[in-house]
Design an enzyme around this catalytic site. Sequence first.
Site, PDB file in Angstrom:
ATOM      1  N   TYR A  13      88.693  -5.194 -33.476  1.00 16.95           N
ATOM      2  CA  TYR A  13      87.517  -4.471 -32.988  1.00 16.95           C
ATOM      3  C   TYR A  13      87.788  -2.981 -32.760  1.00 16.95           C
ATOM      4  O   TYR A  13      86.872  -2.185 -32.761  1.00 16.95           O
ATOM      5  CB  TYR A  13      86.998  -5.124 -31.705  1.00 16.95           C
ATOM      6  CG  TYR A  13      86.231  -6.395 -31.967  1.00 16.95           C
ATOM      7  CD1 TYR A  13      84.836  -6.389 -32.051  1.00 16.95           C
ATOM      8  CD2 TYR A  13      86.879  -7.611 -32.169  1.00 16.95           C
ATOM      9  CE1 TYR A  13      84.124  -7.543 -32.317  1.00 16.95           C
ATOM     10  CE2 TYR A  13      86.169  -8.780 -32.435  1.00 16.95           C
ATOM     11  CZ  TYR A  13      84.787  -8.736 -32.503  1.00 16.95           C
ATOM     12  OH  TYR A  13      84.079  -9.877 -32.783  1.00 16.95           O
ATOM     13  N   THR A  85      96.514  -7.200 -26.155  1.00 16.34           N
ATOM     14  CA  THR A  85      97.417  -7.315 -24.994  1.00 16.34           C
ATOM     15  C   THR A  85      96.765  -8.305 -24.023  1.00 16.34           C
ATOM     16  O   THR A  85      96.141  -7.897 -23.047  1.00 16.34           O
ATOM     17  CB  THR A  85      97.629  -5.952 -24.298  1.00 16.34           C
ATOM     18  OG1 THR A  85      96.390  -5.238 -24.294  1.00 16.34           O
ATOM     19  CG2 THR A  85      98.694  -5.129 -24.961  1.00 16.34           C
ATOM     20  N   THR A 131     104.301   1.836 -22.864  1.00 13.68           N
ATOM     21  CA  THR A 131     104.616   2.795 -23.930  1.00 13.68           C
ATOM     22  C   THR A 131     106.123   3.088 -23.938  1.00 13.68           C
ATOM     23  O   THR A 131     106.756   3.150 -24.996  1.00 13.68           O
ATOM     24  CB  THR A 131     103.813   4.106 -23.718  1.00 13.68           C
ATOM     25  OG1 THR A 131     102.450   3.744 -23.522  1.00 13.68           O
ATOM     26  CG2 THR A 131     103.928   5.036 -24.894  1.00 13.68           C
ATOM     27  N   ARG A 165      88.577   3.720 -25.644  1.00  9.75           N
ATOM     28  CA  ARG A 165      87.630   3.572 -24.521  1.00  9.75           C
ATOM     29  C   ARG A 165      86.228   3.286 -25.021  1.00  9.75           C
ATOM     30  O   ARG A 165      85.246   3.549 -24.338  1.00  9.75           O
ATOM     31  CB  ARG A 165      87.595   4.876 -23.721  1.00  9.75           C
ATOM     32  CG  ARG A 165      88.931   5.311 -23.242  1.00  9.75           C
ATOM     33  CD  ARG A 165      88.909   6.803 -22.982  1.00  9.75           C
ATOM     34  NE  ARG A 165      88.835   7.080 -21.569  1.00  9.75           N
ATOM     35  CZ  ARG A 165      88.670   8.292 -21.065  1.00  9.75           C
ATOM     36  NH1 ARG A 165      88.536   9.320 -21.866  1.00  9.75           N
ATOM     37  NH2 ARG A 165      88.613   8.480 -19.771  1.00  9.75           N
ATOM     38  N   LYS A 217      93.227   4.157 -18.195  1.00  6.30           N
ATOM     39  CA  LYS A 217      92.435   3.128 -18.879  1.00  6.30           C
ATOM     40  C   LYS A 217      92.225   1.902 -17.979  1.00  6.30           C
ATOM     41  O   LYS A 217      91.110   1.377 -17.865  1.00  6.30           O
ATOM     42  CB  LYS A 217      93.150   2.726 -20.168  1.00  6.30           C
ATOM     43  CG  LYS A 217      92.581   1.529 -20.869  1.00  6.30           C
ATOM     44  CD  LYS A 217      91.168   1.784 -21.362  1.00  6.30           C
ATOM     45  CE  LYS A 217      90.479   0.489 -21.676  1.00  6.30           C
ATOM     46  NZ  LYS A 217      89.995   0.382 -23.012  1.00  6.30           N
ATOM     47  N   ARG A 224      84.868  -0.640 -13.129  1.00  8.41           N
ATOM     48  CA  ARG A 224      83.649  -1.343 -13.558  1.00  8.41           C
ATOM     49  C   ARG A 224      83.659  -2.781 -13.039  1.00  8.41           C
ATOM     50  O   ARG A 224      82.634  -3.295 -12.595  1.00  8.41           O
ATOM     51  CB  ARG A 224      83.547  -1.309 -15.088  1.00  8.41           C
ATOM     52  CG  ARG A 224      82.173  -1.699 -15.601  1.00  8.41           C
ATOM     53  CD  ARG A 224      81.912  -1.070 -16.947  1.00  8.41           C
ATOM     54  NE  ARG A 224      80.749  -1.622 -17.612  1.00  8.41           N
ATOM     55  CZ  ARG A 224      79.505  -1.189 -17.443  1.00  8.41           C
ATOM     56  NH1 ARG A 224      79.258  -0.191 -16.616  1.00  8.41           N
ATOM     57  NH2 ARG A 224      78.508  -1.731 -18.099  1.00  8.41           N
ATOM     58  N   HIS A 255      68.018   5.430  -4.089  1.00  5.37           N
ATOM     59  CA  HIS A 255      68.763   6.386  -3.269  1.00  5.37           C
ATOM     60  C   HIS A 255      69.529   7.315  -4.219  1.00  5.37           C
ATOM     61  O   HIS A 255      70.115   6.855  -5.193  1.00  5.37           O
ATOM     62  CB  HIS A 255      69.734   5.614  -2.357  1.00  5.37           C
ATOM     63  CG  HIS A 255      70.469   6.481  -1.405  1.00  5.37           C
ATOM     64  ND1 HIS A 255      71.475   7.332  -1.799  1.00  5.37           N
ATOM     65  CD2 HIS A 255      70.341   6.634  -0.064  1.00  5.37           C
ATOM     66  CE1 HIS A 255      71.936   7.973  -0.746  1.00  5.37           C
ATOM     67  NE2 HIS A 255      71.266   7.569   0.330  1.00  5.37           N
ATOM     68  N   CYS A 271      88.393  -7.144 -22.098  1.00  7.02           N
ATOM     69  CA  CYS A 271      88.848  -5.897 -21.457  1.00  7.02           C
ATOM     70  C   CYS A 271      88.686  -5.981 -19.944  1.00  7.02           C
ATOM     71  O   CYS A 271      89.668  -6.029 -19.204  1.00  7.02           O
ATOM     72  CB  CYS A 271      88.039  -4.720 -21.972  1.00  7.02           C
ATOM     73  SG  CYS A 271      87.920  -4.690 -23.758  1.00  7.02           S
TER      74      CYS A 271
HETATM   75  N1  SAJ Z   1      78.371  -6.793 -17.012  1.00  4.01           N
HETATM   76  C1  SAJ Z   1      77.644  -7.230 -15.913  1.00  4.01           C
HETATM   77  N2  SAJ Z   1      76.848  -6.338 -15.258  1.00  4.01           N
HETATM   78  C2  SAJ Z   1      76.754  -5.037 -15.658  1.00  4.01           C
HETATM   79  C3  SAJ Z   1      77.493  -4.589 -16.753  1.00  4.01           C
HETATM   80  C4  SAJ Z   1      78.303  -5.499 -17.418  1.00  4.01           C
HETATM   81  O1  SAJ Z   1      77.719  -8.418 -15.529  1.00  4.01           O
HETATM   82  O2  SAJ Z   1      75.982  -4.299 -15.015  1.00  4.01           O
HETATM   83  C5  SAJ Z   1      79.238  -7.740 -17.739  1.00  4.01           C
HETATM   84  C6  SAJ Z   1      78.863  -7.921 -19.209  1.00  4.01           C
HETATM   85  O3  SAJ Z   1      77.819  -8.856 -19.362  1.00  4.01           O
HETATM   86  C7  SAJ Z   1      80.177  -8.396 -19.794  1.00  4.01           C
HETATM   87  C8  SAJ Z   1      81.217  -7.636 -18.960  1.00  4.01           C
HETATM   88  O4  SAJ Z   1      80.539  -7.206 -17.785  1.00  4.01           O
HETATM   89  O5  SAJ Z   1      80.359  -9.784 -19.606  1.00  4.01           O
HETATM   90  C9  SAJ Z   1      81.835  -6.457 -19.641  1.00  4.01           C
HETATM   91  O6  SAJ Z   1      80.847  -5.712 -20.357  1.00  4.01           O
HETATM   92  P1  SAJ Z   1      80.805  -4.114 -20.390  1.00  4.01           P
HETATM   93  O7  SAJ Z   1      79.652  -3.710 -21.210  1.00  4.01           O
HETATM   94  O8  SAJ Z   1      80.853  -3.596 -19.016  1.00  4.01           O
HETATM   95  O9  SAJ Z   1      82.180  -3.693 -21.029  1.00  4.01           O
HETATM   96  P2  SAJ Z   1      82.996  -4.062 -22.364  1.00  4.01           P
HETATM   97  O10 SAJ Z   1      84.013  -5.105 -22.014  1.00  4.01           O
HETATM   98  O11 SAJ Z   1      82.135  -4.336 -23.520  1.00  4.01           O
HETATM   99  O12 SAJ Z   1      83.728  -2.655 -22.639  1.00  4.01           O
HETATM  100  C10 SAJ Z   1      84.506  -2.060 -21.611  1.00  4.01           C
HETATM  101  C11 SAJ Z   1      84.090  -0.589 -21.466  1.00  4.01           C
HETATM  102  N3  SAJ Z   1      84.679  -0.028 -20.258  1.00  4.01           N
HETATM  103  C12 SAJ Z   1      83.927   0.629 -19.341  1.00  4.01           C
HETATM  104  O13 SAJ Z   1      82.731   0.765 -19.452  1.00  4.01           O
HETATM  105  C13 SAJ Z   1      84.658   1.208 -18.177  1.00  4.01           C
HETATM  106  C14 SAJ Z   1      84.539   0.193 -22.699  1.00  4.01           C
HETATM  107  O14 SAJ Z   1      84.289   1.584 -22.541  1.00  4.01           O
HETATM  108  C15 SAJ Z   1      86.024  -0.029 -22.956  1.00  4.01           C
HETATM  109  O15 SAJ Z   1      86.478   0.665 -24.107  1.00  4.01           O
HETATM  110  C16 SAJ Z   1      86.224  -1.505 -23.192  1.00  4.01           C
HETATM  111  O16 SAJ Z   1      85.870  -2.196 -21.972  1.00  4.01           O
HETATM  112  C17 SAJ Z   1      87.691  -1.758 -23.528  1.00  4.01           C
HETATM  113  O17 SAJ Z   1      87.984  -1.943 -24.713  1.00  4.01           O
HETATM  114  O18 SAJ Z   1      88.548  -1.698 -22.638  1.00  4.01           O
END
Ligand code: SAJ
Length: 421
Positions: A13, A85, A131, A165, A217, A224, A255, A271
């Site tokens: 991916y 990883t 690394t 990212r 990272k 999140r 707010h 991730c």
């Molecule tokens: N989710 C929720 N509520 C939300 C947002 C997401 O329950 O409000 C859930 C999603 O349904 C999913 C999980 O969280 O199951 C993760 O989804 P995501 O859209 O938050 O993130 P990923 O895993 O698709 O991608 C993340 C991203 N990281 C951040 O936003 C900080 C992306 O930028 C990274 O590159 C990626 O991880 C990665 O490869 O590490």
Amino acid sequence: MSFETVSVIGLGYIGLPTAAMFASRKKKVIGVDVNQHAVDTINKGQIHIVEPELDMIVHAAVTEGYLKATTTPEPADAFLVAVPTPFLPCQEGDIPAPDLSYIQAASKAISPVLKKGDLVILESTSPVGATEKMAEWLAGMRPDLTFPQTHGKNADINVAHCPERVLPGHVVRELVENDRVIGGMSERCSERSVELYKTFVEGDCVVTNARTAEMAKLTENSCRDVQIAFANELSVICDKLDINVWELIQLANRHPRINILQPGPGVGGHCIAVDPWFIVSKTPNDAKIIHTARIVNDSKPDWVIDKVKLAVAEFLQSNKDKTVADVKIACFGLAFKPDIDDLRESPALEITQKIAKMHGGDVIAVEPNINTLPQHINSFKLVDLDSAFDQAEIKVLLVDHREFKDKKPIHGLVVDTKGIW
Ligand code: SAJ
């Protein structure tokens, strides 16, 4: 010295879109993967993953001769390691430790073709220190070359960590537009990495050291995860207090300094559900909030399953002539998030499989982004949206795919984990 040839190790991916971006800028790109099927597919100008726009870019790159895939590394001026990883298997309740074996295998694979002047970049999300570990492995395998851990800016081989990212579903745009954290093991390593990424990155390339880049990272994804855990905890509290959590969050978010994320059936993907453990396993006594967030998010699927059990009981209560065997449950969505086909670490899939195991009646599922279920899944059937609406007594909404937003069920009991019905 400029980069004529770039090699990307791991064509998943992240690796494949990255390889395609370099190729689209007319670099000669050698993509390496252990998966023969992936290699063959790419060499036909096709892709083995779903990501908008990527198919066209890969097709053009292969047809024009800038991208080729192979299972064995060849000499190049830069090597980008984008392998998985995951964490090592462990007992329930234990803190999972990272599994660096794919990075070790990639280091072993590229070591014979390394030459003086090459740059090796670890892109895989990695625990702090990975690394340096990779550089140690490479140095062990190539005692004839010097590395930054012993020779700093004068090393033959430069090594850096530049974590990806990008957001699945938006990879092509984000690869170009996002800022990049560049963590060189020496200033020279960072300089060379910036030069390489500037081939296609339009965002800023911000320089730091390798350990800080690794932690940056992990911090992003842990942040999140903690925020989603807050939303998930709120949804459980609101359910007890008979408050609509979606309305509550909308109100609170008015707010000016509050921005609560959305609750759901749990956190999936490879991730956000994984990376926080890399911090917790390094510093178990200090990473308290990060650890708790993981527990909160990981416990959400079981909470959803309890809601489904309650719905079944409610149905039987008001349909005394029926038994459990007469109750059909439909789960809507199997992917780990909306509008993608990726089932990896998906709470929706976990919930559907658990329901299928525990429930005495039929279980069906709708996933508009896949045509067939993976072979190992046979405890429930995939059906289309209309059949599921018609057939199921209980409807469990697990993913807010666009197809489900446009159409709402008009009869039956609903367990809606995303608040769209
Ligand atoms: N989710 C929720 N509520 C939300 C947002 C997401 O329950 O409000 C859930 C999603 O349904 C999913 C999980 O969280 O199951 C993760 O989804 P995501 O859209 O938050 O993130 P990923 O895993 O698709 O991608 C993340 C991203 N990281 C951040 O936003 C900080 C992306 O930028 C990274 O590159 C990626 O991880 C990665 O490869 O590490």
